[in-house]
Design an enzyme around this catalytic site. Structure first.
Site, PDB file in Angstrom:
ATOM      1  N   ASP A 105       0.832  -1.206   0.000  1.00  0.00           N
ATOM      2  CA  ASP A 105       0.000   0.000   0.000  1.00  0.00           C
ATOM      3  C   ASP A 105       0.868   1.258   0.000  1.00  0.00           C
ATOM      4  O   ASP A 105       2.006   1.242   0.467  1.00  0.00           O
ATOM      5  CB  ASP A 105      -0.890   0.054   1.252  1.00  0.00           C
ATOM      6  CG  ASP A 105      -1.808  -1.144   1.349  1.00  0.00           C
ATOM      7  OD1 ASP A 105      -2.114  -1.744   0.312  1.00  0.00           O
ATOM      8  OD2 ASP A 105      -2.199  -1.467   2.487  1.00  0.00           O
TER       9      ASP A 105
HETATM   10  N1  URA Z   1      -1.321  -6.084   3.680  1.00  0.00           N
HETATM   11  C1  URA Z   1      -1.842  -4.851   3.719  1.00  0.00           C
HETATM   12  O1  URA Z   1      -2.923  -4.623   4.253  1.00  0.00           O
HETATM   13  N2  URA Z   1      -1.135  -3.858   3.133  1.00  0.00           N
HETATM   14  C2  URA Z   1       0.065  -4.034   2.550  1.00  0.00           C
HETATM   15  O2  URA Z   1       0.660  -3.082   2.047  1.00  0.00           O
HETATM   16  C3  URA Z   1       0.587  -5.336   2.524  1.00  0.00           C
HETATM   17  C4  URA Z   1      -0.111  -6.346   3.103  1.00  0.00           C
END
Ligand code: URA
Length: 244
Positions: A105
């Site tokens: 993310d």
């Molecule tokens: N899980 C998430 O919620 N976000 C990420 O960036 C990676 C794994």
């Protein structure tokens, strides 16, 4: 684009530029099947097949794999319609077009692989690969042990049960840190799982992908995987879930 052989070899993460020069002089480097001993020789890593001691150079003949320690505030795509900085911006000096293997993310940090090898991407991101990914998360508050046990056992997300996973506390504070190891990588999976345990994730960092760690890689830095590392990833097989 043609470049000096020692520069190409060093950029592939095999060794330093000076050591690469020694390899060339020693006759251990070949280009398209012909040994090259002259130090001024050039090659095109996108077009030519470069081998060191007979082994194809990662980055030669197209394929390379990069391990990036992504800082927060970058999107894991090649282009962002909203104009936010992309992880590609961090790959200074990388001329080949590479793509992220899966996603982290915008607000997450940590290890992200990028490659131009579509087969490798498919095998690493396929549901059957079961590659362990370890995340460190800071939570808003303390989840109940029974909720953590439920997450470890598996919950239903998007109509499908999650694989068993391992969770352990790494720092007990008002906003505690946990480590979670998953063998799958679904959309926002870690954040959504902890939400089911009643806690918001306030920080999330991927610290391990298969056998790769962030050792020696400061946020924003990247390195090329070596040929043995790429082979190990390519042949990654595990039937067992993460050890408990
Ligand atoms: N899980 C998430 O919620 N976000 C990420 O960036 C990676 C794994």
């Amino acid at each position: 684009m043609e470049e000096r052989l020692q520069k190409i070899i060093a950029a592939a993460g095999i060794t330093s530029r000076r050591k690469a020069e020694e390899l060339i002089v020693q006759g251990r480097v070949s280009v398209n099947g012909r040994v090259v001993r002259e130090l001024g020789s050039k090659a095109d890593p996108d077009r030519d097949k470069i081998r060191v001691d007979g082994k194809p150079l990662p980055g030669s003949h197209g394929h390379l794999v990069i391990l990036l320690n992504k800082p927060t505030g970058y999107v894991s795509t090649v282009h962002d319609p909203q104009g936010r900085p992309t992880v590609i911006k961090l790959l200074e000096g990388v001329r080949q077009r590479v793509y992220p293997v899966g996603r982290l993310d915008y607000n997450s940090s940590g290890l992200l692989l990028l490659t131009n090898d579509g087969d490798l991407t498919n095998s690493l991101t396929s549901r059957t690969s079961r590659i362990p990914r370890t995340y460190r998360v800071k939570l808003e508050g303390q989840p109940a042990p029974k909720d953590l046990a439920r997450l470890e056992h598996g919950i239903v997300l998007d109509g499908r049960p999650t694989e068993p996973c391992r969770i352990r506390m790494v720092s007990e504070r008002e906003k505690p840190w946990y480590e979670i190891t998953l063998v799958e990588g679904r959309y926002h999976q870690v954040r959504r799982m902890f939400e089911r345990a009643g806690q918001r994730v306030v920080k999330l960092k991927r610290v391990r992908f298969a056998f790769l760690t962030d050792r020696g890689l400061a946020p924003g830095q990247f390195r090329y995987l070596s040929a043995p590392e790429i082979e190990r990833l390519r042949h990654w097989k595990t039937e067992a879930g993460p050890e408990r």
